[in-house]
Structure formats: structure tokens, C-alpha cells
Scaffold this active site. Structure first.
Site, PDB file in Angstrom:
ATOM      1  N   GLU A 182       0.831  -1.205   0.000  1.00 57.81           N
ATOM      2  CA  GLU A 182       0.000   0.000   0.000  1.00 57.81           C
ATOM      3  C   GLU A 182       0.865   1.255   0.000  1.00 57.81           C
ATOM      4  O   GLU A 182       1.079   1.884   1.041  1.00 57.81           O
ATOM      5  CB  GLU A 182      -0.943   0.004   1.212  1.00 57.81           C
ATOM      6  CG  GLU A 182      -2.086  -0.986   1.103  1.00 57.81           C
ATOM      7  CD  GLU A 182      -3.131  -0.828   2.201  1.00 57.81           C
ATOM      8  OE1 GLU A 182      -2.859  -0.117   3.199  1.00 57.81           O
ATOM      9  OE2 GLU A 182      -4.219  -1.408   2.066  1.00 57.81           O
ATOM     10  N   GLU A 220      -6.218  -6.965  -1.594  1.00 57.16           N
ATOM     11  CA  GLU A 220      -6.638  -6.887  -0.192  1.00 57.16           C
ATOM     12  C   GLU A 220      -7.934  -6.109  -0.100  1.00 57.16           C
ATOM     13  O   GLU A 220      -8.096  -5.073  -0.731  1.00 57.16           O
ATOM     14  CB  GLU A 220      -5.559  -6.200   0.655  1.00 57.16           C
ATOM     15  CG  GLU A 220      -5.933  -6.063   2.130  1.00 57.16           C
ATOM     16  CD  GLU A 220      -4.862  -5.320   2.929  1.00 57.16           C
ATOM     17  OE1 GLU A 220      -3.666  -5.590   2.691  1.00 57.16           O
ATOM     18  OE2 GLU A 220      -5.222  -4.471   3.769  1.00 57.16           O
TER      19      GLU A 220
END
Length: 464
Positions: free
Chosen positions: A290, A382
Site C-alpha cells: 500500500e 486486499e
């Protein structure tokens, strides 16, 4: 990597324990006898003066708690360099591998995969005299193993080596597919959740196509023990492979958010795991979890340095690149997918990551995915059913809207998380990973029950 040789040995009923060579390689005091086993030994790669071998041990009889495998190296010049998934030692020409905590117990039909790197000065013949808990593997088993699952009935067996075609993930028949699965939590915190029993449940009961292996880089992860975490990732790749699931190796960068902070670590890690797993068909690489607080240009620069490292060892595997704003295609930073569409990573066979948490990310984010899906190959590596913090109540309506959209667009996904963390996003109630049940209604949270019901529906992968 070429397979150089293989030998199959089947061991007879074990009468008890014996001491084995090497002070580090003694079975624990609670070790139990084996009623039958088999050992598969394969040299997976060889170079001048060295080689890498895989060793698979399968228990054919009653459950075994605690074990030590021993075998002789026939060439006096052969030496153990390093090993994984067991405590390895060498005494003279004898190698021993003793269980570690997470693979101590082998259920009936259960298997564990070990491996080691060796050196040699002369020939490199196959080892001899395999023993399990001190009893020779001579070719007579106490029990026959359960029949193997046909390779073609598992996700990897059906789809084989994956690749990107257009904006889709495609299988060996060049047909678009959707992989649905679960993500681990941090391996440094929830290692006890990832073992043969939980992998069996994920593959057989959840009918998952995919295990995402979330290896944190900071937060007490890879940077604290690179060799240890690399070994753990490889062992989970093997667990998934043995059950016909794909394994997504996630270099879980979070803080700091600029992946270039970990550029050297990423190159070292991916060079190692790509070389080790290059012959496997089940591996997907996610190179930055991320990215946050960083520009798309910086993320792109990172990707264009890491991808060639993977390609040097594993030219065929799919690579997934994280996107800006916590892998939101920039939406969480007030941007959108156009920055990636207009300035894509200069590499082939890649996809772009998108993450969402259903209670926090709704129509604006779904609209971005709908637009981007016609221009970019996307994978939701995710997502959660709750808020972006990982906590709060399950938002069933938003989660259902998201999963229906991903199904419609054939975009694969991995849910956060296959763990018993004390948070709303966890699939299991706290304490579940202390036991062996990973499927029944008694151990599943609301999020876990919802995801299991979605994942366990038939895939209907196209083959023609």
C-alpha cells in the site's frame, strides 16, 4: 530450473525413536512413532559445486507428533549449506532434519515440505538410507495414503501458469479467470494460524483458489530477520502448492509509504524468492502493498527497478504493482485511475493492485474500479468487510455490492484476513488458531462466514 533426479522411498512401520546425529536435530520428547510414510527427494537445481534439493515427507499412518528425518549423503564431499522448514544438521555424511513448531504434527495423509542447499566436490548422487524417527524407509508402508486429489481438480491443476491477456488474468488456455481467496495477517504476529490444518481447511472447505502471504517489511517483519521471513514465505508457498492453490507473495510495505525506502530490501528478497520458486506455476508476486504519501511517478520508478530482478529468475510469473493512496488507484489521494492509464509501468505481464474496505469505501471507489477495469488489468489483493482500520461492524450491503462487481468484471480478490486477530476484519474468533478447526460455524466471525460462503461457490474455470 531443471529437475535433475528424483527418488521415492517408502518407510515401514516405525518401532520407536532413536537418537540421531547432530546435537540440534533430536526429535522432541513427545515425539510419537510413525506407522508408515513416504519421502520424495528432488534436486530442483544444480550449478558448479552446488545444488538445491526439495524433500517431501508424507505420513501414511496414524498422526505423528514430533519427527526427525535422517539420510546419508553418498559422496563424502557433499556438505549442508543451509536448510529451511526444519532444524537441519550434519554429522559426517548424515543429514538430519527435525520438525519445527509449526510442522511438528503430521496428520494421517499429511505432508510437510523441506528443502536445503548443499555443496559437493565430486559427483552429486542421490542420498540413501532414509529414516524417520530412526526406522529405515525400506519400501513397506503400514497404511496406504489417501488417494491424491487429481491435479486437474485444483485451481492450479486446472489453470496452470497464469498470464495477463489484455485487461484480464488468464489461464493456460488463454481464457480470463477470477481467483478468489484469503490473505494472511502479519506472519510475525499470527504464525500459528498458518499450518497444514489451516491450509487444508482453506483449500478443501473454503475451496479457496489463492493464499496471499502478507510479509510485513517493517513493523517487526522482514527487516528484523530477512533469512527467517524469506524461509517462512517459501514454506507457505509450498503449503499452497501442495494443495493446488495459488500463492501471492506480498511485500507488505505500509510505513513508510514510499516503497523506494525498501528498494534494496525488495531487490534482495525478490531475487531470492523468485530464484527459489521459478519452477512453480502457482506463484504471483505483489511488490508493494500500500504505497501512501508518495507520487505515482515514484511508485512507477520503484516497480521498474524491482520487476527486472524478478524477471531475471522467473520470467513468466504475474507481477502486481501497488498504486497510489493505499492502493486505491489514487482515489484516496483525490486522484483517479487516469494517472496509471496515462503513465503505465514499462513492463509486460503485470497487473495493478486495488484495495478497499467496504464500510469506508463505497460508490466513488466502485466507480473508479468500473472505469479502470476496461483500461487496466486489476487485482484486488486486499479488502475488508469493515472500515479501513480493520475494525467495526461488517457492512454486508457494501461488501456484497463490491463482490458482485468484482465477479461481474472477473477481477480476483483476497480478503483481509485469514486470522484470529481481535478485530472485525478477521475470519476467525480470537483463540481459533490455538486449535485445528478453521471451518465450522463455531469459529467463524460474521466476516469469515460471509467470505467463506462467497469463496466456496464453484469457480467454473474455462478450459476451452
Amino acid at each position: 530450473m531443471k529437475r535433475i533426479l528424483a527418488v521415492l522411498a517408502t518407510c515401514a512401520t516405525a518401532l520407536g525413536l532413536t537418537a540421531v546425529a547432530g546435537p540440534q536435530a533430536v526429535a522432541g520428547p513427545q515425539a510419537t512413532a510413525a506407522a508408515g510414510c513416504k519421502v520424495d527427494y528432488t534436486v530442483t537445481s544444480q550449478w558448479q559445486g552446488g545444488y538445491q534439493a526439495a524433500v517431501k515427507v508424507t505420513n501414511l499412518g496414524a498422526p505423528v507428533s514430533g519427527w526427525t528425518l535422517a539420510f546419508a549423503l553418498p559422496d563424502a564431499g557433499q556438505k549442508l549449506v543451509q536448510g529451511w522448514n526444519a532444524t537441519w544438521a550434519q554429522s559426517g555424511s548424515t543429514l538430519t532434519a527435525a520438525n519445527v513448531d509449526w510442522n511438528r504434527t503430521l496428520a494421517t495423509g499429511g505432508a510437510t515440505d523441506l528443502g536445503f542447499v548443499g555443496s559437493f566436490t565430486g559427483a552429486n548422487p542421490k542420498p540413501t538410507a532414509f529414516t524417520l524417527n530412526g526406522v529405515a524407509c525400506t519400501g513397506s508402508a503400514g497404511e496406504e495414503p489417501p488417494p491424491p486429489v487429481p491435479g486437474g481438480s485444483t485451481p492450479v491443476g486446472v489453470n496452470g501458469q497464469l498470464h495477463v491477456c489484455g485487461v484480464h488474468l488468464c489461464n493456460q488456455y488463454n481464457r480470463p479467470i477470477q481467483l478468489r481467496g484469503m490473505s494472511t495477517h502479519g506472519l510475525q504476529w499470527f504464525a500459528k494460524c498458518y499450518n497444514a490444518a489451516s491450509a487444508d481447511a482453506l483449500a478443501k472447505d473454503w475451496k479457496s483458489d489463492l493464499l496471499r502471504i502478507a510479509m510485513y517489511v517493517q513493523e517487526g517483519g522482514y527487516e528484523t530477520d530477512p533469512a527467517g521471513f524469506t524461509s517462512r514465505v517459501n514454506s507457505l508457498v509450498d503449503l499452497a502448492e501442495a494443495r493446488g492453490m495459488y500463492a501471492m507473495i506480498d511485500f507488505h510495505t505500509l510505513t513508510p509509504g514510499d516503497p523506494n525506502h525498501n528498494l534494496d530490501r525488495a531487490k534482495t528478497f525478490f531475487a531470492s524468492v523468485a530464484a527459489r520458486n521459478a519452477a512453480k506455476k502457482n506463484v504471483i508476486y505483489e511488490i508493494a502493498n500500500e504505497p501512501n504519501g508518495v507520487s505515482w511517478a515514484a511508485i512507477k520508478n520503484y516497480a521498474e527497478q524491482v520487476i527486472p530482478v524478478i524477471r531475471a529468475a522467473d520470467p513468466d510469473a504475474v507481477v502486481i504493482v501497488g498504486t497510489r493512496g493505499w492502493s486505491s488507484l489514487g482515489v484516496s489521494d483525490g486522484s483517479n485511475e487516469s494517472e496509471v492509464v496515462n503513465n503505465p509501468v514499462n513492463a509486460a505481464n503485470i497487473m495493478y493492485a486495488f484495495h478497499f474496505y467496504a464500510a469506508s469505501h463505497k460508490d466513488e471507489y466502485r466507480a473508479a474500479v468500473s472505469r479502470a477495469a476496461s483500461r487496466l488489468p486489476l487485482f484486488v489483493t486486499e479488502f475488508g468487510t469493515v472500515t479501513y482500520t480493520g475494525g467495526g461492524a461488517v457492512d454486508r450491503a457494501s461488501t456484497t455490492a463490491w463482490l458482485d462487481l468484482l465477479d461481474q468484471l472477473k477481477i480476483g480478490y483476497a480478503n483481509w484476513t485469514y486470522s484470529d486477530a481481535n478485530e472485525g476484519s478477521a475470519a476467525f474468533k480470537p483463540g481459533t488458531c490455538n486449535g485445528t478447526d478453521y471451518s465450522s460455524g463455531g469459529v467463524l466471525t460474521e466476516s469469515g462466514a460471509l467470505l467463506k460462503s462467497r469463496i466456496s461457490t464453484p469457480d467454473a474455470f474455462p478450459t476451452g
